[in-house]
Design an enzyme around this catalytic site. Sequence first.
Site, PDB file in Angstrom:
ATOM      1  CB  CYS A  34       0.217   1.738   4.104  1.00 21.46           C
ATOM      2  SG  CYS A  34      -1.521   1.294   3.970  1.00 21.46           S
TER       3      CYS A  34
ATOM      4  CB  CYS B 212      -0.904  -0.038   1.227  1.00 14.30           C
ATOM      5  SG  CYS B 212      -1.802   1.484   1.559  1.00 14.30           S
TER       6      CYS B 212
END
Length: 160
Positions: free
Chosen positions: A79, A76
């Site tokens: 993230c 991600c």
Amino acid sequence: MKNIYRMAAVAAMALATLISCGSAGAQNDKKQTKATNHVQELTADSFNQMVYDLNSGEMEYLGAKPAIVDFTASWCGPCRSIAPILEELAKEYQDQIVIYKVDVDKAREIAQAFGITSIPAILYIPLEGEPSMTIGARNKAKFQDEIQKILLVSMTAPSI
């Protein structure tokens, strides 16, 4: 024949470059791993021991300090962009809060228990009051604002 030698030389240089970049990347990964020791990654077992025991059926926070739980994944991009911010915040607020991360791919049962369908998802757990969840990446100033308003509000509120 000279062209074959040139092509071989170019291929050898390209291979050497790839190998050196790969080892530099590995060194950077090691540095990054060492730098991220303030944010603790939780497994399902450690989550059940330190945050909420999901097996008990009760949602009673087990920690001694307010907490942030970052639901994340290695693939991600957003993230990965907030990981260094959370590391900085973990250092800055180390006496006041604790910051954890949960890899949703490694601890699916925790992600399912909290209904995580989009990441990054940030769970704020105050000592008093209800936990709250935010979705999406944010900058450091927004995190600091949320820490003050959600996690530290009771610690800074004047007593009457």
